[in-house]
Design a protein around this motif. Structure first.
Motif, PDB file in Angstrom:
ATOM      1  N   PRO A   1       0.819  -1.219   0.000  1.00  0.00           N
ATOM      2  CA  PRO A   1       0.000   0.000   0.000  1.00  0.00           C
ATOM      3  C   PRO A   1       0.852   1.268   0.000  1.00  0.00           C
ATOM      4  CG  PRO A   1      -0.788  -1.556   1.643  1.00  0.00           C
ATOM      5  CD  PRO A   1       0.537  -2.071   1.176  1.00  0.00           C
ATOM      6  N   ALA A   2       0.416   2.227  -0.790  1.00  0.00           N
ATOM      7  CA  ALA A   2       1.023   3.554  -0.796  1.00  0.00           C
ATOM      8  C   ALA A   2       0.133   4.523  -0.030  1.00  0.00           C
ATOM      9  CB  ALA A   2       1.213   4.036  -2.231  1.00  0.00           C
ATOM     10  N   ASN A   3       0.651   5.700   0.248  1.00  0.00           N
ATOM     11  CA  ASN A   3      -0.163   6.766   0.832  1.00  0.00           C
ATOM     12  C   ASN A   3      -1.175   7.264  -0.196  1.00  0.00           C
ATOM     13  OD1 ASN A   3       1.131   7.562   3.571  1.00  0.00           O
ATOM     14  ND2 ASN A   3       2.890   7.389   2.201  1.00  0.00           N
ATOM     15  N   ASP A   4      -2.144   7.996   0.277  1.00  0.00           N
ATOM     16  CA  ASP A   4      -3.015   8.704  -0.654  1.00  0.00           C
ATOM     17  C   ASP A   4      -2.177   9.709  -1.435  1.00  0.00           C
ATOM     18  OD1 ASP A   4      -5.159   7.309   0.291  1.00  0.00           O
ATOM     19  OD2 ASP A   4      -6.043   8.963   1.418  1.00  0.00           O
ATOM     20  N   LEU A   5      -2.621   9.964  -2.671  1.00  0.00           N
ATOM     21  CA  LEU A   5      -1.933  10.959  -3.485  1.00  0.00           C
ATOM     22  C   LEU A   5      -2.269  12.364  -3.014  1.00  0.00           C
ATOM     23  CD1 LEU A   5      -1.124   8.633  -5.303  1.00  0.00           C
ATOM     24  CD2 LEU A   5      -1.910   9.953  -7.279  1.00  0.00           C
ATOM     25  N   PRO A   6      -1.328  13.299  -3.179  1.00  0.00           N
ATOM     26  CA  PRO A   6       0.022  13.155  -3.726  1.00  0.00           C
ATOM     27  C   PRO A   6       0.954  12.437  -2.736  1.00  0.00           C
ATOM     28  CG  PRO A   6      -0.751  15.431  -3.895  1.00  0.00           C
ATOM     29  CD  PRO A   6      -1.659  14.722  -2.947  1.00  0.00           C
ATOM     30  N   THR A   7       1.976  11.783  -3.284  1.00  0.00           N
ATOM     31  CA  THR A   7       2.907  11.062  -2.429  1.00  0.00           C
ATOM     32  C   THR A   7       4.258  10.948  -3.111  1.00  0.00           C
ATOM     33  OG1 THR A   7       3.167   9.089  -1.050  1.00  0.00           O
ATOM     34  CG2 THR A   7       2.305   8.757  -3.271  1.00  0.00           C
ATOM     35  N   GLU A   8       5.227  10.402  -2.358  1.00  0.00           N
ATOM     36  CA  GLU A   8       6.583  10.184  -2.847  1.00  0.00           C
ATOM     37  C   GLU A   8       7.081   8.859  -2.296  1.00  0.00           C
ATOM     38  OE1 GLU A   8       8.645  14.456  -2.597  1.00  0.00           O
ATOM     39  OE2 GLU A   8       7.025  14.131  -1.172  1.00  0.00           O
ATOM     40  N   VAL A   9       8.032   8.251  -2.971  1.00  0.00           N
ATOM     41  CA  VAL A   9       8.407   6.888  -2.661  1.00  0.00           C
ATOM     42  C   VAL A   9       8.972   6.737  -1.251  1.00  0.00           C
ATOM     43  CG1 VAL A   9      10.731   7.074  -3.665  1.00  0.00           C
ATOM     44  CG2 VAL A   9       9.581   4.848  -3.563  1.00  0.00           C
ATOM     45  N   HIS A  10       9.756   7.684  -0.766  1.00  0.00           N
ATOM     46  CA  HIS A  10      10.300   7.555   0.589  1.00  0.00           C
ATOM     47  C   HIS A  10       9.182   7.539   1.622  1.00  0.00           C
ATOM     48  CE1 HIS A  10      13.864   9.014  -1.622  1.00  0.00           C
ATOM     49  NE2 HIS A  10      14.588   8.429  -0.674  1.00  0.00           N
ATOM     50  N   ARG A  11       8.170   8.356   1.425  1.00  0.00           N
ATOM     51  CA  ARG A  11       7.040   8.371   2.348  1.00  0.00           C
ATOM     52  C   ARG A  11       6.313   7.035   2.337  1.00  0.00           C
ATOM     53  NH1 ARG A  11       2.807  12.322   1.247  1.00  0.00           N
ATOM     54  NH2 ARG A  11       2.112  11.605   3.299  1.00  0.00           N
ATOM     55  N   ASP A  12       6.204   6.438   1.158  1.00  0.00           N
ATOM     56  CA  ASP A  12       5.507   5.160   1.057  1.00  0.00           C
ATOM     57  C   ASP A  12       6.326   4.031   1.665  1.00  0.00           C
ATOM     58  OD1 ASP A  12       3.319   6.361  -0.240  1.00  0.00           O
ATOM     59  OD2 ASP A  12       4.385   6.285  -2.148  1.00  0.00           O
ATOM     60  N   LEU A  13       7.635   4.090   1.507  1.00  0.00           N
ATOM     61  CA  LEU A  13       8.501   3.106   2.141  1.00  0.00           C
ATOM     62  C   LEU A  13       8.459   3.247   3.666  1.00  0.00           C
ATOM     63  CD1 LEU A  13      11.499   3.319  -0.341  1.00  0.00           C
ATOM     64  CD2 LEU A  13      10.007   1.329  -0.011  1.00  0.00           C
ATOM     65  N   LEU A  14       8.422   4.476   4.145  1.00  0.00           N
ATOM     66  CA  LEU A  14       8.292   4.702   5.583  1.00  0.00           C
ATOM     67  C   LEU A  14       6.971   4.160   6.111  1.00  0.00           C
ATOM     68  CD1 LEU A  14       9.709   8.331   5.966  1.00  0.00           C
ATOM     69  CD2 LEU A  14      10.549   6.303   7.168  1.00  0.00           C
ATOM     70  N   LYS A  15       5.907   4.367   5.353  1.00  0.00           N
ATOM     71  CA  LYS A  15       4.580   3.871   5.744  1.00  0.00           C
ATOM     72  C   LYS A  15       4.608   2.358   5.963  1.00  0.00           C
ATOM     73  CE  LYS A  15      -0.008   3.197   3.594  1.00  0.00           C
ATOM     74  NZ  LYS A  15      -0.947   3.791   4.556  1.00  0.00           N
ATOM     75  N   ASN A  16       5.394   1.670   5.146  1.00  0.00           N
ATOM     76  CA  ASN A  16       5.467   0.211   5.210  1.00  0.00           C
ATOM     77  C   ASN A  16       6.680  -0.293   5.996  1.00  0.00           C
ATOM     78  OD1 ASN A  16       3.272  -1.012   3.219  1.00  0.00           O
ATOM     79  ND2 ASN A  16       4.052   0.872   2.282  1.00  0.00           N
ATOM     80  N   GLU A  17       7.358   0.630   6.687  1.00  0.00           N
ATOM     81  CA  GLU A  17       8.504   0.304   7.535  1.00  0.00           C
ATOM     82  C   GLU A  17       9.597  -0.429   6.758  1.00  0.00           C
ATOM     83  OE1 GLU A  17       6.880  -1.798  10.867  1.00  0.00           O
ATOM     84  OE2 GLU A  17       6.118   0.033  11.801  1.00  0.00           O
ATOM     85  N   LYS A  18       9.794  -0.001   5.503  1.00  0.00           N
ATOM     86  CA  LYS A  18      10.822  -0.593   4.664  1.00  0.00           C
ATOM     87  C   LYS A  18      12.144   0.156   4.761  1.00  0.00           C
ATOM     88  CE  LYS A  18       8.117  -3.778   2.923  1.00  0.00           C
ATOM     89  NZ  LYS A  18       8.338  -5.225   3.230  1.00  0.00           N
ATOM     90  N   ILE A  19      12.111   1.379   5.251  1.00  0.00           N
ATOM     91  CA  ILE A  19      13.325   2.167   5.451  1.00  0.00           C
ATOM     92  C   ILE A  19      13.225   2.874   6.796  1.00  0.00           C
ATOM     93  CG2 ILE A  19      13.806   2.543   3.000  1.00  0.00           C
ATOM     94  CD1 ILE A  19      12.635   5.386   3.345  1.00  0.00           C
ATOM     95  N   PRO A  20      14.360   3.223   7.392  1.00  0.00           N
ATOM     96  CA  PRO A  20      14.323   4.047   8.602  1.00  0.00           C
ATOM     97  C   PRO A  20      14.055   5.500   8.243  1.00  0.00           C
ATOM     98  CG  PRO A  20      16.586   3.652   7.966  1.00  0.00           C
ATOM     99  CD  PRO A  20      15.726   2.858   6.999  1.00  0.00           C
TER     100      PRO A  20
END
Length: 878
Positions: free
Chosen positions: A35-54
């Motif tokens: 899952p991504a964030n609602d638009l507008p969004t950016e990839v780092h924010r979406d990775l953070l949402k899914n705890e894929k990056i610190p």
């Protein structure tokens, strides 16, 4: 045939906001969609949402997420076809307001768009490409860094030069600060950074444009409005509404023969008794809404589509006229000369999709509360969000708008020029109606590249086509393409080829203070002059200068996990400061002026007081150089910078969390509508032994010479168009005892209108209060205070200290802080106090901060966001 007879809704627009998924890799990648964030969004924010990056803002995590910018990322959404899809006469489009940056868009497996410019929007007709039930939209984003390197190799005919970052950003139309800057991290964002809309229409209007001509007396305006019509639009009604009263001041209906091709519909009308738009403190911000409504059934009163824009009526001039100094450079608005005091603006986050309308409003409100009159949107960021310009309109903050080019030698091949032209026209059209936007500049510091690398630039060559054949082809962009676009799209807005720019022969490296604007970086950068020299380092308009400082400790400690790293010079803190050589420069400026403390709280305080001092020297003295009509030596000053894009130490006067540093309040005091100034003549104490201040036989500074017979200038600046009469009181305090050594009164001072009035020049204290000879050897060092009274009321106050502060002793100041209530504090002292600073944190706002205290005075400060008794404070005490 009209839309109603077809049984269709004439126009719909649905935002594809929710239920987006994304994955690493391209369409064929076997990675799982998440899952991504609602638009507008950016990839780092979406990775953070899914705890894929610190969190990239914490510790050294920026390094551990660099890989994100080198990968391909795919976004996906499924959506249903519109209700009327497929019916005769119905057009269906997908509108992409912004894709960052190298994006290939697929609809149900077929490619419908390829985009390579973050700043461009696209309308794609998908009328024959949707399925009746579920549709799949996929967007593949390639690495902008890798694509940039490919383009550099592809265009080996061009000499790519970039400052601050790697060369890959040069050919890429993307926010340049994503590659990192000397105040920001390397975070190569990508993604659908603006809304994506699914639109259907039988007929529609677009591109609402408004231009006007004010009468010579500025009391009425001739307005021309137009829209583009597509499809069987029967008519368009234009209405102008006064925002404050809600009154309709003009209305016009225009018949439009229903045709399927695009057709322009235009009308004109006169607005009488115009409520002008003024910069803040000069008048009210008169605003109007112009509305265009379509009519799809002849004679019907209902409307199918509405477009609105807010506008303000003002006359703007950039006054560049020969004078006794050279050529002036200042703004005249509604026939009134305006001195500019403000800041440069960078994107307020490394991930701009996190910025809400409320955040934008808070930033602009902060600038307004700080008596600032202009924000300069810097060319390495983005053309800002509509909410930013809406706030500047409503709060009366002028906008200097750069085009998005910064610190590079950009290419000018045909594909690049075509993309830049679309980008520029779209963004000028989007922004041009805002009354706050008063100038467009072609770039930031690109002519500095020309000078530093001796690129070809012949001021005698006026043939734009020939410029394309030089190793500085971007001259074609700045001196031909962009001014032509401004002439077409916003002809009454001034255009400036670059910031800085003089006459084409002198810009940043060879500063010419007699013409154009300058970036004064020989303080901090360059020759690293003492900041006390700033008064003599100005120009006709200083559009950049600055001094670094730490933010309040509360704004840093939440991003450093190990508390043992919270000391000046730790790896964790040094890593956050991206400025080249900051370890030497910041400590050097602090140590040159103050007794250095290396605990985190003490060092932070000293950097803040030092920054505020430097900013004060500049704003006070350059505003003094506003002079009078016919001799406007300096037309304005913009500090680098107002804000940060992440939590760091930098030149910002307000940190990432909207927490002001003391320098913010120094600007606020210096930019009061009426202000008094006092300044010592600068006598360098860091000069070579051959200079007269030093004892030639020992090589040591002569302190008696440094402080003896100190000369002072005292002046009053008044932005009002009316003069006034006031009294100026000059007091001299012993720093050691707090005793008043001398008082000088100048009564009945005629303060000139919209000018700087000299009160005392090169003043020297001859004798003390007892009539004895005034001798700093016996009396010790002293501080001078100037106060302005009008009708018995204290209007302004300013102080001048002996430099350097480190040679002074601040023992036993007798400071008393009295809590009057939950929101009010009273501060006083028995002896002069330097740099009294309340420790601020997010949400806590004192009414003043970073001020000096003189004996016999009581400083009342109100605070919001906490109970007054919770505040802590520091001042220079050793």
């Amino acid at each position: 045939m009209n839309a109603n007879k077809l049984g269709l809704v004439p126009f719909t627009s649905t935002s594809l906001t929710s239920n987006w998924m994304f994955k690493q890799g391209g369409l064929t990648s076997d990675k799982e969609y998440i899952p991504a964030n609602d638009l507008p969004t950016e990839v780092h924010r979406d990775l953070l949402k899914n705890e894929k990056i610190p969190d990239p803002f914490k510790d050294l995590n920026e390094l551990s997420v660099r890989w994100v910018g080198d990968e391909t990322w795919t976004y996906r959404i499924e959506f249903a076809a519109p209700a009327d899809y497929g019916k005769a006469g119905m057009v269906t489009c997908l509108k992409f307001e912004g894709l960052d940056t190298f994006a290939s868009v697929y609809l149900n497996g077929g490619k419908i768009l390829k985009s390579d410019n973050m700043f461009v929007e696209h309308d794609v007709n998908v009328s024959n490409k949707l399925q009746a039930t579920v549709n799949c939209l996929e967007i593949v984003f390639e690495s902008a860094r890798k694509k940039g390197l490919e383009l550099v190799k592809e265009h080996d005919e061009h000499r790519f030069i970039v400052h601050q970052t790697e060369v890959s950003r040069g050919p890429v139309r993307k926010a340049q600060y994503h590659w990192g800057w000397d105040w920001g991290p390397i975070l190569m964002a990508c993604g659908p950074w603006k809304p994506i809309l699914l639109q259907t229409f039988v007929c529609k209007i677009s591109d609402l444009a408004v231009s006007y001509e004010l009468a010579e007396d500025l009391e009425s305006a001739e307005v021309v409005a137009s829209v583009k019509c597509t499809g069987p639009v029967r008519g368009v009604t234009f209405t102008v509404i006064h925002n404050k009263s809600g009154k309709e001041v003009a209305i016009k209906h225009v018949d439009a023969a229903g045709v399927k091709e695009v057709k322009a519909v235009e009308t004109s009308f006169q607005i009488k008794d115009v409520d002008l738009w003024w910069p803040r403190t000069y008048g009210e911000q008169g605003l109007y809404t112009i509305r265009a409504d379509t009519q799809v059934v002849k004679g019907a009163s209902t409307h199918a589509q509405t477009l609105c824009k807010t506008l303000g009526f003002r006359k703007i001039e950039l006054v560049q006229e020969p004078d006794s100094i050279g050529t002036s450079f200042f703004f005249r608005i509604n026939n009134t000369d305006i001195f500019i005091g403000g800041s440069c603006w960078i994107p307020a986050d490394s991930f701009v999709t996190r910025l809400t309308p409320d955040v934008y409003r808070s930033w602009v409100q902060l600038a307004a509360d700080g008596n600032q009159t202009m924000l300069r949107v810097w060319g390495g960021g983005i053309y800002e969000a509509d909410e930013f310009y809406k706030a500047t309109d409503e709060l009366g903050i002028l906008v200097w708008q750069d085009f998005m080019f910064a610190c590079a030698n950009y290419p000018a091949n045909k594909a690049y020029l075509d993309s830049v032209e679309v980008e520029a026209r779209q963004n000028v059209r989007r922004i041009r109606h805002h009354p706050s936007v008063v100038i467009w500049a072609g770039n930031n510091e690109d002519y500095q590249i020309v000078e530093r690398y001796s690129l070809q630039y012949d001021t005698e060559d006026l043939d734009p086509e020939s410029w394309l054949k030089t190793n500085f082809p971007a001259r074609y962009i700045y001196e031909h393409l962009l001014p032509s676009i401004i002439k077409d799209e916003s002809p009454r807005t001034p255009y400036h080829p670059s910031s800085p720019f003089g006459n084409g022969k002198s810009t940043t490296l060879k500063v010419d203070p007699t013409i154009g604007d300058i970036h004064q970086w020989n303080v901090w950068h360059g020759t690293m002059e003492a900041y006390q020299r700033l008064p003599e380092l100005g120009g006709r308009f200083v559009s950049e200068f600055g001094m670094e400082a730490y933010p309040h400790v509360s704004s840093l400690d939440q991003y450093v996990s190990r508390k043992e790293d919270m000391y000046p010079g730790s790896m964790a803190l040094d890593f956050r400061n991206k400025a080249i050589g900051h370890e030497r420069r910041l400590v050097g400026y602090v140590a040159e002026n103050f007794r250095v403390r290396y605990d985190i709280e003490g060092f932070t305080h000293l950097t803040q007081v030092m920054q505020a001092d430097a900013i004060s020297w500049a704003y006070r003295s350059w505003r003094k150089q506003w002079g009078a009509p016919g001799r406007r030596k300096c037309g304005g000053v913009l500090v680098w910078q107002l804000n940060d894009c992440w939590p760091t130490m930098s030149w910002a006067v307000v940190d990432y969390h909207l927490v002001p540093k003391p320098a913010f309040y120094a600007i606020k005091r210096a930019m009061q509508p009426v202000a008094v100034g006092v300044q010592r003549k600068y006598k360098p104490w860091t000069m070579r032994p051959a200079d007269k201040l030093w004892q030639r036989d020992t090589g040591h500074v002569d302190m008696h010479t440094l402080w003896r017979d100190a000369e002072f200038d005292v002046w009053v600046v008044n932005q009002a168009t009316d003069g006034m009469c006031g009294d100026v009181v000059l007091k001299c305090y012993s720093i050691k005892t707090g005793k008043v050594l001398k008082t000088v009164r100048k009564e009945g001072v005629e303060v000139k209108a919209n000018a700087a009035t000299e009160v005392l020049q090169d003043h020297v204290f001859i004798e003390d209060e007892s009539g004895e000879s005034f001798n700093s050897t016996t009396l010790g060092p002293f501080v001078v205070e100037a106060s302005l009274y009008v009708d018995g009321q204290l209007i302004g106050i300013d102080t001048a200290w002996p430099d350097p502060i480190k040679y002074l002793s601040f023992e036993d100041r007798g400071v008393e802080v009295q809590v009057l209530s939950d929101s009010d504090i009273l501060v006083s002292a028995k002896k002069p106090v330097k740099g009294f600073v309340f420790t601020e944190k997010k949400g806590v706002k004192p009414s003043d901060n970073g001020f000096d205290l003189m004996p016999g005075q009581e400083k009342r400060v109100s605070v919001t966001g906490c109970v007054a008794s919770e505040l802590t404070w520091m001042y220079v005490s050793i």
